[in-house]
Design a protein around this motif. Sequence first.
Motif, PDB file in Angstrom:
ATOM      1  N   TRP A 208     102.496 -39.537   3.219  1.00  0.00           N
ATOM      2  CA  TRP A 208     103.484 -39.420   4.277  1.00  0.00           C
ATOM      3  C   TRP A 208     102.858 -39.654   5.656  1.00  0.00           C
ATOM      4  O   TRP A 208     101.680 -39.362   5.871  1.00  0.00           O
ATOM      5  CB  TRP A 208     104.119 -38.028   4.269  1.00  0.00           C
ATOM      6  CG  TRP A 208     105.104 -37.804   3.172  1.00  0.00           C
ATOM      7  CD1 TRP A 208     104.857 -37.864   1.829  1.00  0.00           C
ATOM      8  CD2 TRP A 208     106.476 -37.466   3.313  1.00  0.00           C
ATOM      9  NE1 TRP A 208     105.984 -37.577   1.117  1.00  0.00           N
ATOM     10  CE2 TRP A 208     107.007 -37.321   2.008  1.00  0.00           C
ATOM     11  CE3 TRP A 208     107.309 -37.253   4.403  1.00  0.00           C
ATOM     12  CZ2 TRP A 208     108.332 -36.993   1.771  1.00  0.00           C
ATOM     13  CZ3 TRP A 208     108.626 -36.909   4.163  1.00  0.00           C
ATOM     14  CH2 TRP A 208     109.134 -36.795   2.868  1.00  0.00           C
ATOM     15  N   THR A 209     103.659 -40.172   6.582  1.00  0.00           N
ATOM     16  CA  THR A 209     103.245 -40.273   7.975  1.00  0.00           C
ATOM     17  C   THR A 209     103.980 -39.202   8.781  1.00  0.00           C
ATOM     18  O   THR A 209     104.951 -38.605   8.301  1.00  0.00           O
ATOM     19  CB  THR A 209     103.576 -41.653   8.564  1.00  0.00           C
ATOM     20  OG1 THR A 209     105.009 -41.814   8.605  1.00  0.00           O
ATOM     21  CG2 THR A 209     102.969 -42.778   7.721  1.00  0.00           C
ATOM     22  N   VAL A 210     103.530 -38.990   9.995  1.00  0.00           N
ATOM     23  CA  VAL A 210     104.184 -38.010  10.867  1.00  0.00           C
ATOM     24  C   VAL A 210     105.633 -38.412  11.113  1.00  0.00           C
ATOM     25  O   VAL A 210     106.539 -37.569  11.124  1.00  0.00           O
ATOM     26  CB  VAL A 210     103.424 -37.890  12.204  1.00  0.00           C
ATOM     27  CG1 VAL A 210     104.195 -37.010  13.179  1.00  0.00           C
ATOM     28  CG2 VAL A 210     102.026 -37.337  11.971  1.00  0.00           C
ATOM     29  N   ARG A 211     105.880 -39.703  11.249  1.00  0.00           N
ATOM     30  CA  ARG A 211     107.244 -40.180  11.514  1.00  0.00           C
ATOM     31  C   ARG A 211     108.147 -39.978  10.299  1.00  0.00           C
ATOM     32  O   ARG A 211     109.321 -39.645  10.436  1.00  0.00           O
ATOM     33  CB  ARG A 211     107.203 -41.645  11.943  1.00  0.00           C
ATOM     34  CG  ARG A 211     106.644 -41.829  13.351  1.00  0.00           C
ATOM     35  CD  ARG A 211     106.263 -43.291  13.615  1.00  0.00           C
ATOM     36  NE  ARG A 211     107.379 -44.196  13.424  1.00  0.00           N
ATOM     37  CZ  ARG A 211     108.364 -44.396  14.318  1.00  0.00           C
ATOM     38  NH1 ARG A 211     108.355 -43.720  15.452  1.00  0.00           N
ATOM     39  NH2 ARG A 211     109.331 -45.237  14.079  1.00  0.00           N
ATOM     40  N   ASP A 212     107.593 -40.198   9.107  1.00  0.00           N
ATOM     41  CA  ASP A 212     108.363 -39.912   7.888  1.00  0.00           C
ATOM     42  C   ASP A 212     108.763 -38.440   7.861  1.00  0.00           C
ATOM     43  O   ASP A 212     109.900 -38.087   7.535  1.00  0.00           O
ATOM     44  CB  ASP A 212     107.532 -40.236   6.642  1.00  0.00           C
ATOM     45  CG  ASP A 212     107.380 -41.724   6.390  1.00  0.00           C
ATOM     46  OD1 ASP A 212     108.232 -42.496   6.860  1.00  0.00           O
ATOM     47  OD2 ASP A 212     106.408 -42.106   5.723  1.00  0.00           O
ATOM     48  N   TRP A 213     107.827 -37.575   8.170  1.00  0.00           N
ATOM     49  CA  TRP A 213     108.058 -36.135   8.160  1.00  0.00           C
ATOM     50  C   TRP A 213     109.100 -35.744   9.204  1.00  0.00           C
ATOM     51  O   TRP A 213     109.990 -34.925   8.936  1.00  0.00           O
ATOM     52  CB  TRP A 213     106.727 -35.418   8.416  1.00  0.00           C
ATOM     53  CG  TRP A 213     106.821 -33.944   8.600  1.00  0.00           C
ATOM     54  CD1 TRP A 213     106.479 -33.240   9.703  1.00  0.00           C
ATOM     55  CD2 TRP A 213     107.281 -32.976   7.660  1.00  0.00           C
ATOM     56  NE1 TRP A 213     106.688 -31.889   9.534  1.00  0.00           N
ATOM     57  CE2 TRP A 213     107.184 -31.699   8.278  1.00  0.00           C
ATOM     58  CE3 TRP A 213     107.767 -33.039   6.362  1.00  0.00           C
ATOM     59  CZ2 TRP A 213     107.550 -30.522   7.608  1.00  0.00           C
ATOM     60  CZ3 TRP A 213     108.137 -31.868   5.718  1.00  0.00           C
ATOM     61  CH2 TRP A 213     108.035 -30.630   6.353  1.00  0.00           C
ATOM     62  N   GLU A 214     109.026 -36.352  10.377  1.00  0.00           N
ATOM     63  CA  GLU A 214     110.000 -36.048  11.426  1.00  0.00           C
ATOM     64  C   GLU A 214     111.411 -36.421  10.988  1.00  0.00           C
ATOM     65  O   GLU A 214     112.371 -35.684  11.219  1.00  0.00           O
ATOM     66  CB  GLU A 214     109.637 -36.796  12.717  1.00  0.00           C
ATOM     67  CG  GLU A 214     108.382 -36.280  13.406  1.00  0.00           C
ATOM     68  CD  GLU A 214     108.006 -37.118  14.620  1.00  0.00           C
ATOM     69  OE1 GLU A 214     108.630 -38.191  14.820  1.00  0.00           O
ATOM     70  OE2 GLU A 214     107.093 -36.725  15.361  1.00  0.00           O
ATOM     71  N   TYR A 215     111.525 -37.572  10.346  1.00  0.00           N
ATOM     72  CA  TYR A 215     112.843 -38.018   9.872  1.00  0.00           C
ATOM     73  C   TYR A 215     113.364 -37.100   8.764  1.00  0.00           C
ATOM     74  O   TYR A 215     114.528 -36.694   8.774  1.00  0.00           O
ATOM     75  CB  TYR A 215     112.778 -39.452   9.370  1.00  0.00           C
ATOM     76  CG  TYR A 215     114.051 -39.926   8.731  1.00  0.00           C
ATOM     77  CD1 TYR A 215     115.147 -40.305   9.503  1.00  0.00           C
ATOM     78  CD2 TYR A 215     114.176 -39.971   7.337  1.00  0.00           C
ATOM     79  CE1 TYR A 215     116.331 -40.712   8.911  1.00  0.00           C
ATOM     80  CE2 TYR A 215     115.356 -40.378   6.726  1.00  0.00           C
ATOM     81  CZ  TYR A 215     116.429 -40.745   7.526  1.00  0.00           C
ATOM     82  OH  TYR A 215     117.598 -41.141   6.933  1.00  0.00           O
ATOM     83  N   ALA A 216     112.502 -36.771   7.804  1.00  0.00           N
ATOM     84  CA  ALA A 216     112.922 -35.950   6.668  1.00  0.00           C
ATOM     85  C   ALA A 216     113.387 -34.574   7.114  1.00  0.00           C
ATOM     86  O   ALA A 216     114.307 -34.003   6.532  1.00  0.00           O
ATOM     87  CB  ALA A 216     111.783 -35.817   5.659  1.00  0.00           C
ATOM     88  N   ARG A 217     112.751 -34.030   8.119  1.00  0.00           N
ATOM     89  CA  ARG A 217     113.104 -32.688   8.585  1.00  0.00           C
ATOM     90  C   ARG A 217     114.485 -32.646   9.240  1.00  0.00           C
ATOM     91  O   ARG A 217     115.089 -31.579   9.387  1.00  0.00           O
ATOM     92  CB  ARG A 217     112.067 -32.187   9.583  1.00  0.00           C
ATOM     93  CG  ARG A 217     110.718 -31.900   8.974  1.00  0.00           C
ATOM     94  CD  ARG A 217     109.776 -31.299   9.986  1.00  0.00           C
ATOM     95  NE  ARG A 217     110.236 -29.999  10.441  1.00  0.00           N
ATOM     96  CZ  ARG A 217     109.668 -29.312  11.451  1.00  0.00           C
ATOM     97  NH1 ARG A 217     108.643 -29.844  12.082  1.00  0.00           N
ATOM     98  NH2 ARG A 217     110.135 -28.139  11.781  1.00  0.00           N
ATOM     99  N   LYS A 218     115.009 -33.796   9.643  1.00  0.00           N
ATOM    100  CA  LYS A 218     116.334 -33.840  10.243  1.00  0.00           C
ATOM    101  C   LYS A 218     117.431 -33.708   9.192  1.00  0.00           C
ATOM    102  O   LYS A 218     118.575 -33.477   9.496  1.00  0.00           O
ATOM    103  CB  LYS A 218     116.523 -35.150  11.023  1.00  0.00           C
ATOM    104  CG  LYS A 218     115.619 -35.269  12.243  1.00  0.00           C
ATOM    105  CD  LYS A 218     115.932 -36.527  13.018  1.00  0.00           C
ATOM    106  CE  LYS A 218     115.113 -36.617  14.308  1.00  0.00           C
ATOM    107  NZ  LYS A 218     115.455 -37.808  15.098  1.00  0.00           N
TER     108      LYS A 218
END
Length: 218
Positions: A208-218
């Motif tokens: 995972w990337t930080v951006r993937d994680w940011e999107y998933a958390r939404k």
Amino acid sequence: SALLEKNRHLPNRSSHSPDYPFREQVPYGKHNPPSTHRGIHSVRGQEGVVDQNYVLPVVVVKDPFHWMVSNCRHEYFLWDHEENHCPNLVDYREEEVLVPVSFEVRYGRETRRYDSLVKLWNSWYGEYVEKSSLYPVVFVRFEDLIFHSEYVIGELCECIGGDEVERIMEGFEYLEESAKSQGIHAGANGFLGTLQRYGDPEKRLEGWTVRDWEYARK
């Protein structure tokens, strides 16, 4: 299903079908959302047309983050990603905003488009949650099936008329090898490997990337 079959303990088991009362999957196919078939199309099995009103789906729910990592290893679906950048929930070429990577999934009788793997997980499992108000559905956490196998399988067997939980737990048999080892499942972990992978919190966000994680958390 293989673990349930191995520890079934059903004294009143019918002999009219070799795998009764278990099926490896629901008669309309385990990958198809229920809304594409159940109550809409008839399904024919070895014993003839299956009355889907008498089918009790057991839905195994995997943690969404582990589930997406599994898709990277076995590629159940086709979406834009790379081996060293997966699950690639958002377009890595867009640096200013989070643009989800959409894709299509071809089911048995229709094709659906999803905004991302996250949307697919929410939609697919969400259908069974909604349908549970219309017919019985049993939900089992994948992680509970791994770490509390005896109790979970015992509860399922007792639910469908088998032995009580305590009796099943006494003589419980594990599956040392993977129940799925062909095709896209080639190289799947056995029981020990599964324990190691899903007991390691770092594996949950592998790739995972930080951006993937940011999107998933939404």
